[in-house]
Design an enzyme around this catalytic site. Structure first.
Site, PDB file in Angstrom:
ATOM      1  CD  GLU A 219      18.532   3.104  -2.689  1.00 11.00           C
ATOM      2  OE1 GLU A 219      19.103   2.167  -3.487  1.00 11.00           O
ATOM      3  OE2 GLU A 219      19.586   3.878  -1.905  1.00 11.00           O
TER       4      GLU A 219
ATOM      5  CG  LEU B 287      -1.876  -1.145   1.521  1.00 14.16           C
ATOM      6  CD1 LEU B 287      -2.462  -0.982   2.760  1.00 14.16           C
ATOM      7  CD2 LEU B 287      -2.890  -1.047   0.297  1.00 14.16           C
TER       8      LEU B 287
ATOM      9  CD  GLU C 160       5.818   3.255   0.250  1.00 11.99           C
ATOM     10  OE1 GLU C 160       4.505   3.193   0.664  1.00 11.99           O
ATOM     11  OE2 GLU C 160       6.331   2.125   0.501  1.00 11.99           O
TER      12      GLU C 160
ATOM     13  CG  HIS D 157      26.405   3.013   2.481  1.00 11.40           C
ATOM     14  ND1 HIS D 157      25.420   2.062   2.672  1.00 11.40           N
ATOM     15  CD2 HIS D 157      25.966   3.476   1.149  1.00 11.40           C
ATOM     16  CE1 HIS D 157      24.462   1.973   1.802  1.00 11.40           C
ATOM     17  NE2 HIS D 157      24.800   3.012   0.674  1.00 11.40           N
TER      18      HIS D 157
ATOM     19  CG  ASP E 297      21.899   4.282  -6.740  1.00 16.11           C
ATOM     20  OD1 ASP E 297      22.520   5.063  -6.417  1.00 16.11           O
ATOM     21  OD2 ASP E 297      21.200   3.499  -6.112  1.00 16.11           O
TER      22      ASP E 297
END
Length: 732
Positions: A419, A264, A428, A537, A448
């Site tokens: 993300e 959803l 979504e 990261h 990306d």
């Protein structure tokens, strides 16, 4: 970027999209169609060449400088400032698009506590702290110490303060923990030190908890990222290698999409799960640390030596534990405490869409996207991709505003939010526009991380684009040079990998069945064993890092922009979609041969026949060959517009025929019977491979062998349905 597997260059989820685009340049009849604004207009190669020449490396460099100037964690003020930057660019009167809008979702994210920082310490039995790991990375360039630099943490790891003896569990796979148990090591109540690689981040904690481990530490070993180099003069800022204090942040959530609203969209009216009962979060406290701290812990362990394959590059013999050795830096009965104070928060996160309306088929969408959020500055991940996206949209927007070009089909540029926490923005979006996208989306292109590292080689389709610093060798030729396979139809062609769930293509291919492609310029793996670019990261992934070590001059970024632009224009402007169904037949044939060679005898022993699958593959190959002939005949004639539309719809919808929402009930969002996660060792159809792997040691007639038969039936029905989709639409 939620990294699963690093695959060099262009990684096509579907051979249909991948090789079709590669060969599309040679399949389009030059000069057959006059480039006038009509329903018969084909790709204008002069416009394509003009766009290639206008893509500017210096502009991409300045885009990257602006995008990575500040940390922009998802939902932060800096992230929302980039939303406004994108809207400003895409609404520019001279270079903007037809429209640009931002949409917001309320999603569940995970953050460390500012009031109680996460902490890893060694203490003696009386409670005295003997050693504490760093709580932030060393401020080497003045960019690692700012207030907006989020401390290293494991997103979605639960709070807790476990304490216990330390054990070394290699990569934290299920097999690694079983080996420790086989050695007689008691794991209950221990703290497991693991290294990145081997399995997903979250899986390390899941595997540990199954064996009673109380907490998990994760570090990056120099053997896996730095080719064994670890001293300060061998690492950033003196080279591209990870410095000793560098810590890889990341999401430890098992699934993708907003955790509270699976299937959803995370709109205000949507039903939400109770956060206390959500599945997919790590079951025990988990914290990442740098390898300088991991060295102190690991090199003081007692116990048996770890297997050779578990040894790394920290300069000592890795022991298994549990506990520390006598006469080391700590008393033998010292324990490790892992204090995690992460908290879950509902936050607003935005997607930004920029749209160019198609002139002939505005109801057919070619989507091009990249996420915007990063863990810290994110110069490589994801801003290298966004910098390319902004330059490509500027060039196309300028032509649009001048009135010199409009695509045949609509183009949708997308900047996805959140993300890094689990592909949330893109998921979504696919949930909210499920029906519209399944009916109208032609393909999804993902860029990306556009440029990974130093000794670069770009794997890309268009033969006319030069590869940087390769003496005139084209990107296409360079691709074949390093990654190739033999095609029975085309001879030597570039090889394509398959798409997992490492970036925003995942919901498009696995959930919606939309042909997808991920484009990146990667490093030469014959020159480094790094599993990913070293500052991935961390707070060291900065503009200066890219400018000095990754792509000085930004020629590789420019090559990615040209490659992505060429793919985008071919998909949006070609009269016939440049998608190749015969190459899909080659993929199915290779999967079938692997099943016959590696599973055939085993299946016969259980009275399971592959004959229906063989027949289904042959039906698909026959239908694909016949469709290719019809396309060729129409290209040589003056086709009826309805014929073109019907044929393009067959190509566009083929990927959807491989979806079966009941094929993998244990896997959320995965329904594509060809590209689902494969846990079995045989490189064949994933459902069949996985079912055979689980049934291998069970008895004749067991439920596990019934599942093998079910998976085989699912495959046969999917392939027969795909073949039926390719046959002439009048021949029901």
């Amino acid at each position: 970027m939620k990294w699963v597997n690093v695959l060099g260059g262009i990684v096509g989820a579907a051979a249909l999209l991948g090789l079709g685009i590669i060969l599309g340049h040679f399949a389009i009849p030059k000069g057959s169609y006059v480039p006038t604004p009509s329903i018969f207009q084909d790709l204008d190669l002069e416009i394509l060449e003009s766009i290639m020449q206008q893509l500017d490396a210096s502009r991409i460099r300045e885009n990257l400088r602006e995008l990575s100037r500040e940390p922009h964690l998802a939902s932060s003020p800096q992230d929302e400032a980039l939303v406004q930057l994108l809207l400003q660019r895409w609404r520019d009167p001279e270079s903007g698009l037809d429209s640009a809008e931002a949409s917001t979702y309320e999603v569940l994210l995970s953050f460390p506590s500012r009031e109680q920082p996460n902490r890893v310490a060694v203490g003696d039995p009386t409670g005295n702290v003997l050693f504490s790991c760093r709580q932030s990375e060393q401020n080497l360039t003045g960019e690692q110490g700012g207030p907006d630099v989020v401390p290293p943490y494991a997103a979605y790891a639960p709070p807790g303060t476990p304490q216990g003896l330390l054990v070394y569990a290699n990569q934290g796979t299920e097999e690694d923990f079983m080996k420790l148990q086989a050695q007689g090591i008691k794991l209950e109540g221990t703290i497991a030190l693991t290294r990145y690689g081997g399995t997903g981040r979250g899986a390390k904690a899941v595997n540990a908890a199954k064996h009673g481990v109380a907490g998990v530490l994760v570090y990056t070993d120099p053997a896996d990222i730095n080719d064994g180099q670890s001293s300060t003069n061998e690492t950033f800022p003196n080279s591209w290698r990870l410095p000793p204090s560098g810590v890889e942040r990341g999401s430890y959530y098992e699934y993708f999409g907003d955790p509270l609203t699976p299937y959803l969209p995370a709109n205000p009216s949507s039903f939400r799960l109770d956060p206390d009962t959500v599945s997919g979060f790590p079951p025990i406290p988990t914290q990442p640390i740098g390898f300088e701290d991991a060295k102190i812990l690991l090199c003081n362990l007692q116990g048996a030596s770890a297997p050779a394959a578990w040894q790394g590059a920290l300069g000592c013999d890795y022991k298994l534990g549990p506990g520390f050795q006598p006469n080391g830096d700590f008393p033998a009965d010292s324990q490790v405490n892992v204090s995690v104070y992460n908290r879950l928060e509902l936050r607003n996160s935005s997607n930004v869409l920029g749209i160019i309306r198609g002139a002939v088929e505005p109801d057919r969408y070619v989507l091009y996207g990249n996420h915007r959020d990063s863990w810290v500055h994110g110069a490589v991940d994801p801003s290298s991709g966004t910098a390319v996206l902004l330059e490509l949209s500027r060039v196309l927007g300028t032509l649009l505003k001048k009135g010199t070009w409009r695509p045949r089909r609509s183009i949708v540029f997308a900047s996805w939010g959140a993300e890094e926490f689990g592909l949330i923005g893109s998921t979504e979006f696919t949930e909210e526009f499920f029906s519209k996208l399944q009916e109208r989306a032609v393909a999804y292109i993902n860029v990306d991380i556009s440029v990974f590292g130093v000794s670069l080689r770009l794997n890309s389709p268009p033969g006319q684009i030069p590869a940087p610093s390769l003496g005139g060798l084209s990107i296409y030729d360079n691709w074949i040079r390093y990654f190739n396979r033999s095609s029975p139809v085309y001879g030597l062609v570039p090889s394509l990998g398959s798409l997992g769930a490492g970036s925003d293509y995942a919901p498009f291919i696995h959930f919606l069945g939309i042909s997808s492609m991920d484009i990146a310029y990667t490093y030469d793996r014959s020159k480094t064993s790094a599993r990913i670019y070293p500052t991935y990261h961390t707070a060291f992934d900065t503009f200066g890092y890219v400018d000095k070590f990754v792509d000085p001059g930004f020629s590789s970024h420019q090559a990615v922009a040209r490659t992505a632009g060429s793919v985008l224009l071919r998909l949006s402007d070609s009269l016939f979609l440049p998608l190749n169904v015969s190459d899909y037949g080659e993929t199915l044939r290779s999967f079938l041969q692997a099943a016959q060679q590696n599973l055939g005898v085993l299946l016969e022993q259980h009275s399971i026949s592959l004959v229906p699958l063989v027949t289904a593959v042959e039906k698909f190959e026959g239908a694909a060959g016949a469709l290719d002939q019809r396309i060729s005949a129409l290209q040589k004639a003056t086709p009826d517009p309805l014929q073109v539309r019907m044929l393009n719809d067959q190509l566009m919808l083929l990927e959807r025929t491989f979806l079966n929402p009941r094929a993998f009930p244990e896997e959320r969002y995965y329904s594509h019977v060809l590209w689902a996660p494969r846990t079995g060792s045989v490189a064949t159809f994933p459902g069949l491979a996985n079912a055979c792997s689980r049934a291998m040691n069970t008895s004749l007639g067991s439920p596990a062998w019934a599942e093998v038969q079910r998976q085989l039936s699912i495959l046969v029905v999917a392939l027969e349905g795909a073949a039926a989709t390719l046959r002439p639409v009048a021949d029901f």
